[in-house]
Design a protein around this motif. Structure first.
Motif, PDB file in Angstrom:
ATOM      1  N   ARG A   1      31.773  34.518  48.310  1.00 29.61           N
ATOM      2  CA  ARG A   1      32.548  34.861  46.912  1.00 29.61           C
ATOM      3  C   ARG A   1      31.455  34.595  46.041  1.00 29.61           C
ATOM      4  O   ARG A   1      31.590  35.342  45.135  1.00 29.61           O
ATOM      5  CB  ARG A   1      33.917  33.836  46.671  1.00 29.61           C
TER       6      ARG A   1
ATOM      7  N   ALA B   1      31.975  35.762  42.405  1.00 28.71           N
ATOM      8  CA  ALA B   1      33.556  35.501  42.172  1.00 28.71           C
ATOM      9  C   ALA B   1      33.511  33.913  42.593  1.00 28.71           C
ATOM     10  O   ALA B   1      32.969  33.418  43.554  1.00 28.71           O
ATOM     11  CB  ALA B   1      34.433  36.330  43.103  1.00 28.71           C
TER      12      ALA B   1
ATOM     13  N   ASP C   1      38.808  30.262  42.845  1.00 24.71           N
ATOM     14  CA  ASP C   1      40.115  30.501  42.449  1.00 24.71           C
ATOM     15  C   ASP C   1      40.752  31.731  42.041  1.00 24.71           C
ATOM     16  O   ASP C   1      41.658  31.868  41.538  1.00 24.71           O
ATOM     17  CB  ASP C   1      40.633  29.194  41.397  1.00 24.71           C
ATOM     18  N   GLU C   2      39.554  32.843  42.061  1.00 22.34           N
ATOM     19  CA  GLU C   2      39.934  34.058  41.602  1.00 22.34           C
ATOM     20  C   GLU C   2      40.566  34.723  42.759  1.00 22.34           C
ATOM     21  O   GLU C   2      40.475  34.669  43.798  1.00 22.34           O
ATOM     22  CB  GLU C   2      38.699  34.764  41.089  1.00 22.34           C
TER      23      GLU C   2
ATOM     24  N   CYS D   1      45.430  40.054  33.907  1.00 29.83           N
ATOM     25  CA  CYS D   1      44.479  39.907  34.645  1.00 29.83           C
ATOM     26  C   CYS D   1      43.607  38.759  34.755  1.00 29.83           C
ATOM     27  O   CYS D   1      43.227  38.102  35.450  1.00 29.83           O
ATOM     28  CB  CYS D   1      43.616  41.156  35.097  1.00 29.83           C
ATOM     29  N   ASN D   2      43.470  38.792  33.125  1.00 38.53           N
ATOM     30  CA  ASN D   2      42.464  37.584  32.759  1.00 38.53           C
ATOM     31  C   ASN D   2      43.296  36.151  33.135  1.00 38.53           C
ATOM     32  O   ASN D   2      42.550  35.330  33.567  1.00 38.53           O
ATOM     33  CB  ASN D   2      42.171  37.762  31.418  1.00 38.53           C
TER      34      ASN D   2
ATOM     35  N   ASN E   1      45.386  35.613  35.447  1.00 35.46           N
ATOM     36  CA  ASN E   1      45.455  35.379  36.743  1.00 35.46           C
ATOM     37  C   ASN E   1      44.076  35.285  37.500  1.00 35.46           C
ATOM     38  O   ASN E   1      43.960  35.290  38.564  1.00 35.46           O
ATOM     39  CB  ASN E   1      46.592  36.502  37.543  1.00 35.46           C
ATOM     40  N   LYS E   2      43.016  35.411  36.470  1.00 35.94           N
ATOM     41  CA  LYS E   2      41.681  35.482  37.202  1.00 35.94           C
ATOM     42  C   LYS E   2      41.496  36.485  38.210  1.00 35.94           C
ATOM     43  O   LYS E   2      41.129  36.185  39.296  1.00 35.94           O
ATOM     44  CB  LYS E   2      41.373  34.070  37.864  1.00 35.94           C
ATOM     45  N   VAL E   3      41.931  37.803  38.009  1.00 40.63           N
ATOM     46  CA  VAL E   3      41.734  38.722  38.917  1.00 40.63           C
ATOM     47  C   VAL E   3      40.428  39.557  38.761  1.00 40.63           C
ATOM     48  O   VAL E   3      39.809  39.723  37.868  1.00 40.63           O
ATOM     49  CB  VAL E   3      42.751  40.001  38.393  1.00 40.63           C
ATOM     50  N   ARG E   4      39.917  39.690  40.126  1.00 40.28           N
ATOM     51  CA  ARG E   4      38.444  40.618  40.138  1.00 40.28           C
ATOM     52  C   ARG E   4      39.036  41.840  41.280  1.00 40.28           C
ATOM     53  O   ARG E   4      39.711  41.651  42.170  1.00 40.28           O
ATOM     54  CB  ARG E   4      37.542  39.742  40.763  1.00 40.28           C
TER      55      ARG E   4
ATOM     56  N   ILE F   1      35.899  42.357  35.132  1.00 37.18           N
ATOM     57  CA  ILE F   1      36.938  42.417  36.138  1.00 37.18           C
ATOM     58  C   ILE F   1      36.783  43.560  37.338  1.00 37.18           C
ATOM     59  O   ILE F   1      36.745  43.024  38.456  1.00 37.18           O
ATOM     60  CB  ILE F   1      38.330  42.892  35.524  1.00 37.18           C
TER      61      ILE F   1
END
Length: 381
Positions: free
Chosen positions: A203, A208, A211-212, A241-242, A244-247, A272
């Motif tokens: 990651r 990343a 925890d993302e 998304c921000n 939930n820490k989305v990538r 993202i």
């Protein structure tokens, strides 16, 4: 030694998808010849993966578009010349234009050699007909009658999903011709089971954090693969998304790269969404991701999706032929709408435990057995 000719439009197809069939044929005592456009490898940057395979390669100037008539006429003549020079026992065609030109050239060759009682069998694997439930009317007007006509020149027609198989059963093949269903190219289940990987290190390599929540897509950057719909969906729920820490990582190359980059920038998604380009570490990427997104508009039986399900990933995809056989019904996006993808993404972020069906019949061993039966039947006819 017996000779078999494999035909594909682009040369990266065999090392990417047909390595097992190559081994089956070689174990049966065949010298495998491969006709393709080696100037246009696809699924990779070059033809290095063909080295050491024992394949004899023949350059043919195929073009993927049926409207490039001059170039494909040249390709037709090149295949004809090849059939005259080498006594092939049978031909196995893949990809649309490879299937068209290979079957037409073989039929013309058979007619010219009729007095000499020269017989050459022709197989065609349809990796997803261009006509399907929900396809544009133009696809039905162009490709459906063409495939019905070409079926008359086909000894064995291999399909890879239920919808295509049912439709192909209504075609009229050559005398004693057979329609088969094979579950794609097969997946090596062991390659995705009991594997240890340094998740944090991988990651970190991707930029990343541990925890993302990583969404992953794999596929060419083309309109057909429809990556833009997911990007637009994420743009509409950017705050979530921000939070939930989305990538979102997309693997692949193609003509839509600049368009997708512009779309990412326009919607302020640079932190993202990231285009990773062509990758040869898809298995590792699957193992460190959390959910696989597959918004394609058209598929046969997608290998990328098979791999994701084998890796035990949550999978969200378009409700199309092929995908329906792999993704749980509640995880299918019924309409290719931005809002529908937003709803599915929200559901995944909330529940984290959506399940997929088992893949036993799609195993590499099961597919190998099926293809061995088909090749042996062709030889005995």
């Amino acid at each position: 030694m017996k000779n078999v000719l494999i035909i594909t439009t682009v040369s990266g197809f065999v090392p990417q998808f047909e390595r097992n069939n190559l081994k089956i044929l070689q174990n049966m005592g065949y010298c495998v010849h491969y006709a393709s456009n080696f100037k246009n490898p696809h699924y990779g940057f070059d033809n290095q993966r063909l080295k050491g395979t024992g394949i004899i390669c023949h350059q043919v100037d195929f073009d993927r578009s049926p409207f490039c008539i001059r170039q494909n006429l040249q390709a037709y003549r090149q295949v004809e010349d090849l059939l005259k020079k080498i006594p092939f026992d049978f031909i196995h065609c893949h990809t649309p234009m490879g299937g068209v030109i290979g079957r037409l050239a073989a039929e013309n060759f058979r007619r010219k050699k009729q007095e000499e009682q020269t017989e050459i069998k022709v197989l065609y694997t349809a990796h997803g007909f261009h006509f399907f439930r929900g396809a544009p009317l133009l696809n039905w007007l162009l490709y459906y009658p063409a495939e019905r006509w070409l079926a008359h020149y086909t000894d064995s027609l291999i399909t890879i999903n239920n919808e295509d198989y049912r439709r192909a059963k209504r075609f009229h093949l050559r005398k004693n011709g057979t329609v088969w269903k094979v579950n794609g190219v097969g997946i090596n289940m062991e390659a995705y089971q009991n594997i240890t990987i340094d998740r944090e290190k991988k990651r970190k390599e991707l930029g990343a954090a541990a925890d993302e929540f990583i969404f992953l897509s794999v596929g060419e950057l083309t309109k057909r693969k429809n990556h833009q719909v997911v990007i637009r969906a994420l743009a509409g729920i950017k705050e979530e998304c921000n939070k939930n820490k989305v990538r979102y990582f997309i693997c692949g190359e193609g003509a839509e790269r600049e368009h997708l980059l512009a779309l990412i920038k326009k919607n302020g998604l640079e932190k993202i969404v990231r285009l990773l380009g062509y990758r040869d570490d898809i298995k590792d990427l699957l193992l460190v991701s959390d959910c696989f997104l597959f918004p394609s508009k058209q598929e046969g039986l997608p290998v990328a999706l098979l791999e994701a399900v084998a890796a035990g990933k949550i999978c969200i995809g378009s409700d199309i032929r092929g995908n329906r056989e792999l993704i749980a019904r509640e995880n299918l996006v019924k309409r290719q709408k931005v809002k529908e993808y937003q709803n599915k993404i929200r559901k995944v972020l909330k529940e984290h435990d959506l399940r997929e069906e088992k893949l036993g019949r799609y195993s590499e061993d099961a597919v190998k057995k099926r293809m061995s039966i088909i090749y042996k039947q062709v030889c005995l006819k």
